[in-house]
Scaffold this motif. Structure first.
Motif, PDB file in Angstrom:
ATOM      1  N   GLY A  82       0.828  -1.196   0.000  1.00 21.75           N
ATOM      2  CA  GLY A  82       0.000   0.000   0.000  1.00 21.75           C
ATOM      3  C   GLY A  82       0.862   1.244   0.000  1.00 21.75           C
ATOM      4  O   GLY A  82       2.083   1.181   0.172  1.00 21.75           O
ATOM      5  N   PHE A  83       0.220   2.409  -0.181  1.00 23.67           N
ATOM      6  CA  PHE A  83       0.992   3.653  -0.272  1.00 23.67           C
ATOM      7  C   PHE A  83       1.742   3.951   1.014  1.00 23.67           C
ATOM      8  O   PHE A  83       2.900   4.389   0.977  1.00 23.67           O
ATOM      9  N   ALA A  84       1.123   3.730   2.168  1.00 21.39           N
ATOM     10  CA  ALA A  84       1.797   4.042   3.428  1.00 21.39           C
ATOM     11  C   ALA A  84       3.025   3.173   3.619  1.00 21.39           C
ATOM     12  O   ALA A  84       4.113   3.666   3.952  1.00 21.39           O
ATOM     13  N   THR A  85       2.879   1.864   3.412  1.00 22.38           N
ATOM     14  CA  THR A  85       4.010   0.965   3.648  1.00 22.38           C
ATOM     15  C   THR A  85       5.089   1.108   2.581  1.00 22.38           C
ATOM     16  O   THR A  85       6.285   1.109   2.883  1.00 22.38           O
ATOM     17  N   ALA A  86       4.684   1.239   1.325  1.00 21.46           N
ATOM     18  CA  ALA A  86       5.673   1.361   0.253  1.00 21.46           C
ATOM     19  C   ALA A  86       6.492   2.637   0.392  1.00 21.46           C
ATOM     20  O   ALA A  86       7.722   2.625   0.237  1.00 21.46           O
ATOM     21  N   THR A  87       5.836   3.749   0.680  1.00 17.33           N
ATOM     22  CA  THR A  87       6.569   5.009   0.757  1.00 17.33           C
ATOM     23  C   THR A  87       7.392   5.105   2.031  1.00 17.33           C
ATOM     24  O   THR A  87       8.435   5.764   2.050  1.00 17.33           O
ATOM     25  N   ARG A  88       6.964   4.429   3.101  1.00 22.12           N
ATOM     26  CA  ARG A  88       7.793   4.361   4.301  1.00 22.12           C
ATOM     27  C   ARG A  88       9.071   3.572   4.001  1.00 22.12           C
ATOM     28  O   ARG A  88      10.172   3.971   4.406  1.00 22.12           O
ATOM     29  N   ALA A  89       8.939   2.471   3.282  1.00 18.93           N
ATOM     30  CA  ALA A  89      10.119   1.696   2.878  1.00 18.93           C
ATOM     31  C   ALA A  89      11.016   2.516   1.972  1.00 18.93           C
ATOM     32  O   ALA A  89      12.254   2.457   2.084  1.00 18.93           O
ATOM     33  N   ALA A  90      10.411   3.268   1.065  1.00 18.74           N
ATOM     34  CA  ALA A  90      11.197   4.118   0.169  1.00 18.74           C
ATOM     35  C   ALA A  90      12.047   5.106   0.960  1.00 18.74           C
ATOM     36  O   ALA A  90      13.257   5.218   0.745  1.00 18.74           O
ATOM     37  N   ALA A  91      11.412   5.823   1.881  1.00 22.70           N
ATOM     38  CA  ALA A  91      12.146   6.819   2.662  1.00 22.70           C
ATOM     39  C   ALA A  91      13.270   6.176   3.465  1.00 22.70           C
ATOM     40  O   ALA A  91      14.371   6.728   3.566  1.00 22.70           O
ATOM     41  N   ALA A  92      13.018   4.997   4.026  1.00 19.55           N
ATOM     42  CA  ALA A  92      14.050   4.303   4.790  1.00 19.55           C
ATOM     43  C   ALA A  92      15.217   3.897   3.907  1.00 19.55           C
ATOM     44  O   ALA A  92      16.338   3.736   4.394  1.00 19.55           O
ATOM     45  N   GLY A  93      14.971   3.732   2.615  1.00 18.77           N
ATOM     46  CA  GLY A  93      16.018   3.369   1.679  1.00 18.77           C
ATOM     47  C   GLY A  93      16.618   4.530   0.923  1.00 18.77           C
ATOM     48  O   GLY A  93      17.381   4.314  -0.035  1.00 18.77           O
ATOM     49  N   GLY A  94      16.291   5.765   1.319  1.00 15.57           N
ATOM     50  CA  GLY A  94      16.863   6.931   0.650  1.00 15.57           C
ATOM     51  C   GLY A  94      16.168   7.323  -0.632  1.00 15.57           C
ATOM     52  O   GLY A  94      16.679   8.146  -1.395  1.00 15.57           O
ATOM     53  N   VAL A  95      14.993   6.752  -0.890  1.00 15.02           N
ATOM     54  CA  VAL A  95      14.217   7.078  -2.089  1.00 15.02           C
ATOM     55  C   VAL A  95      13.200   8.153  -1.726  1.00 15.02           C
ATOM     56  O   VAL A  95      12.374   7.962  -0.834  1.00 15.02           O
ATOM     57  N   THR A  96      13.243   9.284  -2.407  1.00 13.44           N
ATOM     58  CA  THR A  96      12.357  10.398  -2.077  1.00 13.44           C
ATOM     59  C   THR A  96      11.282  10.649  -3.132  1.00 13.44           C
ATOM     60  O   THR A  96      10.395  11.471  -2.919  1.00 13.44           O
ATOM     61  N   THR A  97      11.357   9.952  -4.257  1.00 12.96           N
ATOM     62  CA  THR A  97      10.335  10.054  -5.300  1.00 12.96           C
ATOM     63  C   THR A  97      10.112   8.677  -5.885  1.00 12.96           C
ATOM     64  O   THR A  97      11.079   7.992  -6.252  1.00 12.96           O
ATOM     65  N   ILE A  98       8.846   8.274  -5.974  1.00 10.82           N
ATOM     66  CA  ILE A  98       8.520   7.033  -6.679  1.00 10.82           C
ATOM     67  C   ILE A  98       7.470   7.333  -7.740  1.00 10.82           C
ATOM     68  O   ILE A  98       6.702   8.288  -7.622  1.00 10.82           O
ATOM     69  N   ILE A  99       7.460   6.511  -8.775  1.00 13.79           N
ATOM     70  CA  ILE A  99       6.367   6.550  -9.756  1.00 13.79           C
ATOM     71  C   ILE A  99       5.753   5.160  -9.781  1.00 13.79           C
ATOM     72  O   ILE A  99       6.431   4.157  -9.997  1.00 13.79           O
ATOM     73  N   ASP A 100       4.462   5.138  -9.540  1.00 16.48           N
ATOM     74  CA  ASP A 100       3.717   3.898  -9.328  1.00 16.48           C
ATOM     75  C   ASP A 100       3.267   3.297 -10.653  1.00 16.48           C
ATOM     76  O   ASP A 100       2.746   3.993 -11.531  1.00 16.48           O
TER      77      ASP A 100
END
Length: 466
Positions: A82-100
């Motif tokens: 989901g958006f909450a879990t995916a973007t939390r994982a992104a931020a923890a990995g240094g990813v600040t922009t995703i395209i779904d």
């Protein structure tokens, strides 16, 4: 919303477009205002620098990564991700922009209504900035221009079955029509390139042995699909991007097409660059993805192409599912590679995975940033705001300890389901802090990621290599 985080970030290792050097970075209103000599911006002597100073010492300061290949799956398959879990994982990995990606959600993003459903669901849930791809499937050519006007970043098509019924693959006539329309409206076509006829002719042997699964997805499936796609791109004039290249055998086709004037770029993924078929244990379906992880010699050729600038981006293809669909033995599954869901969850681990292998091969942080931040931003047309530590860009930043090490424990990852082929591995490179537009991403507070749309005058990536 006020920007409460430090207005000056200092490091002896700031990774800039022209190299790595000591510097001070001044942030104002979420943007990078100035890049100054290390130690020259003393916050205590600058009343306008009200946010203070963060001195990282020898910890590197990178631009936030841009990941243009993420399957969030919400709405419809939120139990997968989901958006909450995916973007939390992104931020923890240094990813600040995703395209779904436009699948595996229900509905898929193949109509404006599907896009509206995505945007509504994502509201207030994103810890990083995010945008959306549209989908080009049989029969939806009339939907492409409306979706393009609504700001999707381009259109994804599968040349072979996608794995979900609501997102069918395109046949030759469908592809021709979709690419012609995308050429007309100036949209980017992003393609999963495997040939269904080659796949159908390959041996299909169920079971726990990875070698049998690998034989069922041969490299010829990629080369045949890419060859047909490039022919269609030549006829239509469309700009095309090859997703998740796993086989180095496609590289000569791409080189020739670029020489012929075809506008084509390509990406590869951390799992193709850091894992190898020889390493996959029997029954460990966490390693299953399509196209598959290939042998060590192929991996070396992918690295050579990456070093030569033949890939515009290294992105995750984060495609998680519930553990039961992966059929993992530790969850009571059969370990059958043929029947398991094909997708790898790695959004949080891409940066350390790539850095671990890149450093071993003699590459530096400047290279990694080019592959995982600058290149993806260029692909998506986001270089006015993302992809580099540069004046005028968003202050999307990452404090990264390039010498730190950690052991991967799947249960400690932020994505929804604790399944990863990296479990048990020791990786080098630790994300210490992530800033989004100048603010520390604190997953204990309120998320403040924004929804992005394709810039009206998005820059077309140059053909690679330059």
């Amino acid at each position: 919303m006020p920007f409460s985080q430090p207005a000056v970030i200092r490091s002896r290792r700031v990774v800039l477009p022209d190299g790595e050097r000591p510097a001070d970075v001044l942030i104002r209103d979420g943007k990078i205002e100035q890049i100054a000599t290390h130690g020259s911006l003393l916050a205590g002597d600058r009343p306008d620098v009200a946010g203070g100073l963060t001195d990282l010492g020898d910890t590197a300061l990178l631009p936030g990564l841009v990941d243009t290949h993420v399957h969030v799956n919400e709405p419809g398959r939120t139990e997968w991700e989901g958006f909450a879990t995916a973007t939390r994982a992104a931020a923890a990995g240094g990813v600040t922009t995703i395209i779904d990606m436009p699948l595996n959600s229900i509905p898929p993003t193949t109509t404006v209504d599907g896009l509206v459903a995505k945007r509504k669901t994502a509201e207030g849930q994103a810890w990083v900035d995010l945008g959306f791809w549209g989908g080009a499937v049989p029969g939806n050519v009339p939907d492409l221009e409306p979706l393009h006007r609504e700001g999707v970043f381009g259109f994804k098509s599968f040349l072979a079955p996608s794995g979900v019924d609501e997102f069918p693959h395109v046949e030759a006539a469908d592809l021709e029509a979709a690419l012609a329309e995308q050429a007309r409206i100036g949209a980017l076509a992003i393609i999963h390139a495997e040939d269904p006829a080659v796949l159908a002719a390959a041996p299909q042997q169920p079971g726990v042995h990875y070698r049998d699964f690998l034989a069922s997805r041969p490299a010829d499936a990629e080369t045949a699909a890419v060859a047909n796609l490039l022919d269609t791109a030549r006829r239509t004039g469309a700009r095309v991007h090859i997703l998740h290249v796993s086989s180095a055998a496609v590289l000569p086709l791409l080189r020739q097409a670029r020489e012929d004037g075809v506008r084509v770029t390509a990406e590869t993924c951390p799992h193709y660059l850091t894992l190898a078929a020889e390493q996959v244990p029997d029954g460990d379906t966490a390693f299953k993805c399509c196209p598959p992880i290939r042998d060590e010699g192929n991996r070396d050729r992918l690295w050579e192409a990456l070093a030569n600038g033949e890939f515009i981006a290294v992105v995750s293809d984060h495609s998680p599912s519930t553990p039961d669909l992966k059929l993992l033995p530790e969850y009571g599954g059969s370990g059958d590679f043929a029947a398991a869901w094909g997708g790898i969850a790695s959004l949080q681990l891409g940066l350390p995975a790539i850095w671990t292998e890149a450093r071993r091969r003699g590459h530096g942080l400047v290279d990694v940033v080019r592959w995982m931040s600058g290149g993806p931003a260029e692909l998506a047309g986001l270089t006015a705001t993302k992809g580099a530590i540069a004046v005028g860009r968003d202050a999307d930043l990452v404090a990264f300890d390039p010498d730190g090490e950690f052991a991967v424990h799947a249960a400690g990852l932020h994505h929804r389901n604790p399944v990863t082929p990296y479990a048990g591995r020791t990786l080098t490179g630790v994300v210490r802090t992530t800033w989004l537009r100048g603010r520390v991403v604190d997953t204990g507070a309120e998320p403040f990621g924004r929804q992005l749309t394709r810039p009206a005058a998005a820059t077309t990536p140059t053909d690679r290599p330059s």
